[in-house]
Design a protein around this motif. Structure first.
Motif, mmCIF file in Angstrom:
data_model
loop_
_atom_site.group_PDB
_atom_site.id
_atom_site.type_symbol
_atom_site.label_atom_id
_atom_site.label_comp_id
_atom_site.label_asym_id
_atom_site.label_seq_id
_atom_site.Cartn_x
_atom_site.Cartn_y
_atom_site.Cartn_z
ATOM 1 N N ASP A 114 -16.771 3.227 -2.116
ATOM 2 C CA ASP A 114 -16.112 2.561 -1.171
ATOM 3 C C ASP A 114 -15.994 2.901 0.789
ATOM 4 O OD1 ASP A 114 -16.340 0.044 -2.848
ATOM 5 O OD2 ASP A 114 -14.205 1.311 -4.113
ATOM 6 N N THR A 115 -15.398 2.861 1.554
ATOM 7 C CA THR A 115 -15.515 2.824 2.721
ATOM 8 C C THR A 115 -13.750 2.377 2.495
ATOM 9 O OG1 THR A 115 -16.856 2.552 3.138
ATOM 10 C CG2 THR A 115 -15.753 2.723 4.657
ATOM 11 N N ARG A 116 -13.053 3.728 3.221
ATOM 12 C CA ARG A 116 -11.115 3.335 3.181
ATOM 13 C C ARG A 116 -11.335 3.002 5.217
ATOM 14 N NH1 ARG A 116 -7.840 8.342 4.793
ATOM 15 N NH2 ARG A 116 -5.588 7.232 4.440
ATOM 16 N N ARG A 117 -11.054 2.547 5.324
ATOM 17 C CA ARG A 117 -10.558 2.765 6.570
ATOM 18 C C ARG A 117 -8.960 2.346 7.082
ATOM 19 N NH1 ARG A 117 -13.709 -1.555 4.605
ATOM 20 N NH2 ARG A 117 -16.087 -1.829 5.252
ATOM 21 N N VAL A 118 -8.798 2.830 8.167
ATOM 22 C CA VAL A 118 -7.609 4.016 9.079
ATOM 23 C C VAL A 118 -6.959 3.294 9.805
ATOM 24 C CG1 VAL A 118 -5.661 5.526 8.925
ATOM 25 C CG2 VAL A 118 -7.750 6.177 7.000
ATOM 26 N N VAL A 119 -6.511 2.385 10.257
ATOM 27 C CA VAL A 119 -5.786 1.640 11.282
ATOM 28 C C VAL A 119 -4.285 2.380 11.774
ATOM 29 C CG1 VAL A 119 -4.532 -0.339 12.690
ATOM 30 C CG2 VAL A 119 -6.326 -0.710 10.818
ATOM 31 N N ALA A 120 -4.538 2.997 13.318
ATOM 32 C CA ALA A 120 -3.561 3.711 13.546
ATOM 33 C C ALA A 120 -1.765 2.635 13.956
ATOM 34 C CB ALA A 120 -3.222 4.584 15.512
ATOM 35 N N LEU A 121 -0.511 3.360 13.777
ATOM 36 C CA LEU A 121 0.429 2.231 13.796
ATOM 37 C C LEU A 121 1.200 2.650 14.658
ATOM 38 C CD1 LEU A 121 1.009 0.949 10.153
ATOM 39 C CD2 LEU A 121 0.034 -0.157 11.803
ATOM 40 N N PRO A 122 1.339 3.002 15.861
ATOM 41 C CA PRO A 122 1.975 3.882 17.108
ATOM 42 C C PRO A 122 3.706 3.244 17.417
ATOM 43 C CG PRO A 122 0.837 1.922 18.270
ATOM 44 C CD PRO A 122 0.537 2.304 16.456
ATOM 45 N N PRO A 123 3.875 4.362 17.432
ATOM 46 C CA PRO A 123 5.753 3.570 17.845
ATOM 47 C C PRO A 123 5.559 2.101 18.586
ATOM 48 C CG PRO A 123 5.151 6.607 18.201
ATOM 49 C CD PRO A 123 4.188 5.338 17.886
ATOM 50 N N ILE A 124 6.932 1.110 18.628
ATOM 51 C CA ILE A 124 6.159 0.192 19.300
ATOM 52 C C ILE A 124 7.779 -0.253 20.280
ATOM 53 C CG2 ILE A 124 4.480 -1.713 17.627
ATOM 54 C CD1 ILE A 124 6.837 -2.775 16.658
ATOM 55 N N GLU A 125 7.672 -1.225 20.966
ATOM 56 C CA GLU A 125 9.745 -0.958 21.760
ATOM 57 C C GLU A 125 9.867 -2.904 21.159
ATOM 58 O OE1 GLU A 125 10.336 0.804 25.236
ATOM 59 O OE2 GLU A 125 9.460 -0.646 25.369
ATOM 60 N N LEU A 126 11.220 -2.793 20.487
ATOM 61 C CA LEU A 126 11.514 -4.248 19.534
ATOM 62 C C LEU A 126 13.343 -3.985 20.467
ATOM 63 C CD1 LEU A 126 9.493 -5.114 16.800
ATOM 64 C CD2 LEU A 126 9.381 -5.743 18.674
ATOM 65 N N HIS A 127 13.636 -5.530 20.333
ATOM 66 C CA HIS A 127 15.094 -5.859 20.598
ATOM 67 C C HIS A 127 16.171 -5.187 18.779
ATOM 68 C CE1 HIS A 127 18.828 -7.484 20.470
ATOM 69 N NE2 HIS A 127 19.103 -7.383 22.096
ATOM 70 N N CYS A 128 16.254 -4.982 19.069
ATOM 71 C CA CYS A 128 17.449 -4.019 17.356
ATOM 72 C C CYS A 128 18.700 -4.909 17.753
ATOM 73 C CB CYS A 128 17.271 -2.506 17.728
ATOM 74 S SG CYS A 128 18.037 -2.102 16.018
ATOM 75 N N ASP A 129 18.970 -5.684 17.126
ATOM 76 C CA ASP A 129 20.200 -6.553 16.676
ATOM 77 C C ASP A 129 21.499 -5.563 16.359
ATOM 78 O OD1 ASP A 129 19.537 -8.854 17.503
ATOM 79 O OD2 ASP A 129 19.047 -9.948 14.704
ATOM 80 N N THR A 130 21.168 -4.678 15.743
ATOM 81 C CA THR A 130 21.866 -3.790 15.268
ATOM 82 C C THR A 130 22.543 -1.951 16.844
ATOM 83 O OG1 THR A 130 21.826 -3.354 12.962
ATOM 84 C CG2 THR A 130 22.992 -1.509 14.041
ATOM 85 N N CYS A 131 21.309 -2.014 17.376
ATOM 86 C CA CYS A 131 22.038 -1.450 18.553
ATOM 87 C C CYS A 131 22.199 -2.070 19.985
ATOM 88 C CB CYS A 131 20.967 -0.263 19.193
ATOM 89 S SG CYS A 131 20.133 0.483 17.605
#
Length: 300
Positions: free
Chosen positions: A53-70
């Motif tokens: 088979d072929t293994r496919r890899v997608v990069a998952l970079p850091p993202i910016e979101l609102h944090c309800d805790t912070c």
């Protein structure tokens, strides 16, 4: 003569695929932060051999979101910074965690459909917490038991269900009409509004529905409560007055979004106006007490 694909996956891929040289793709960061569930986008990936088979890899970079805790915009990250899958189609759960508090997280349910050796179609089935701008906690607290109705409207709006979102927000305004008018009257009194406005608001509050209560408002609202020079109550009335039967789903979606933004902003402005005046009153009283203390003759 061309043959229509018969396999369901093949049909979907056939419908989505365009000339690769003209295919536009977005960054994974933009997809996670800004793409609503249900919308297909195209991203790039890298591949490598994995047995037969072929293994496919997608990069998952850091993202910016609102944090309800912070209670602020923060960076979120994935524990491995990548997602891999095998086959032409794959469904994945991807979880990001707030880098600051290490407690808050967001989970995406994502579908990948391979287009060619470097591009894949991608869509969110959904995400938790729900997609879209965060709703202020104080605003939801002010809505009380109607907060659930508002959040249902928010979810409908996120899914582009305009009529449903419009109906939910209208129900919230009808249910919280008295609360909104009480806040406006209190703020108007604190800001020294004309007696005619106070009387008009008090009379209007007696109406059954929000649109009936705001239909005949004429007196000027205090300047600090205006939005772009307009009375927020009148703006909300205008957005709701046509009714569901006169608007398309697209028009209802636009109206619902406008109602949400104006309502949240207006209630925040009302609370801010009251807080400012309370703070001023406390400070003024403290100054007066200090003055009296200094002027009071010392007891022999």
């Amino acid at each position: 003569m061309t043959t229509e694909p018969t396999n369901a996956l093949a049909k979907l891929t056939h419908n989505l695929t365009t000339d690769a040289s003209q295919q536009k793709f977005i960054l994974m960061k933009d997809f996670l932060e800004h793409t609503a569930p249900g919308k297909f986008e195209t991203i790039s990936y890298r591949s490598s051999a994995y047995g037969q088979d072929t293994r496919r890899v997608v990069a998952l970079p850091p993202i910016e979101l609102h944090c309800d805790t912070c209670e602020k915009l923060t960076n979120y990250e994935h524990h491995s910074n990548q997602c891999d899958f095998i086959g032409k189609r794959s469904d994945k759960f991807i979880t990001y965690t707030c880098r600051n508090c290490k407690k808050a997280s967001v989970t995406y349910a994502i579908q990948f459909i391979v287009e060619n050796e470097s591009l894949t179609h991608i869509q969110k089935y959904g995400q938790n917490p729900a997609f879209g701008p965060r709703t202020p906690k104080k605003f939801l607290a002010a809505l009380g038991k109607e907060a659930d109705l508002f959040l249902k409207g928010r979810r409908a709006e996120n899914q582009a269900l305009g009529i449903a979102a419009y109906a939910y927000y209208r129900r919230v305004l009808d249910a919280k009409k008295d609360l909104l008018f009480d806040k406006v009257i209190a703020a108007a009194n604190e800001l020294g509004a004309e007696p005619a406005l106070i009387q008009e608001l008090t009379t209007a509050k007696k109406a059954t529905r929000f649109t009936e209560a705001t239909r005949t408002l004429r007196s000027a609202m205090p300047r600090s409560l205006l939005i772009n020079g307009e009375n927020p109550l009148t703006l909300l009335h205008d957005a709701l007055s046509d009714g569901l039967h006169n608007q398309t789903d697209v028009q209802c979606l636009e109206a619902a979004g406008n109602v949400r933004v104006v309502l949240i902003h207006f209630i925040e402005q009302l609370d801010l106006a009251l807080q400012k005046d309370q703070a001023v009153s406390i400070a003024a009283a403290a100054i007066k007490r200090q003055k009296n203390k200094l002027e009071k003759p010392e007891e022999q």
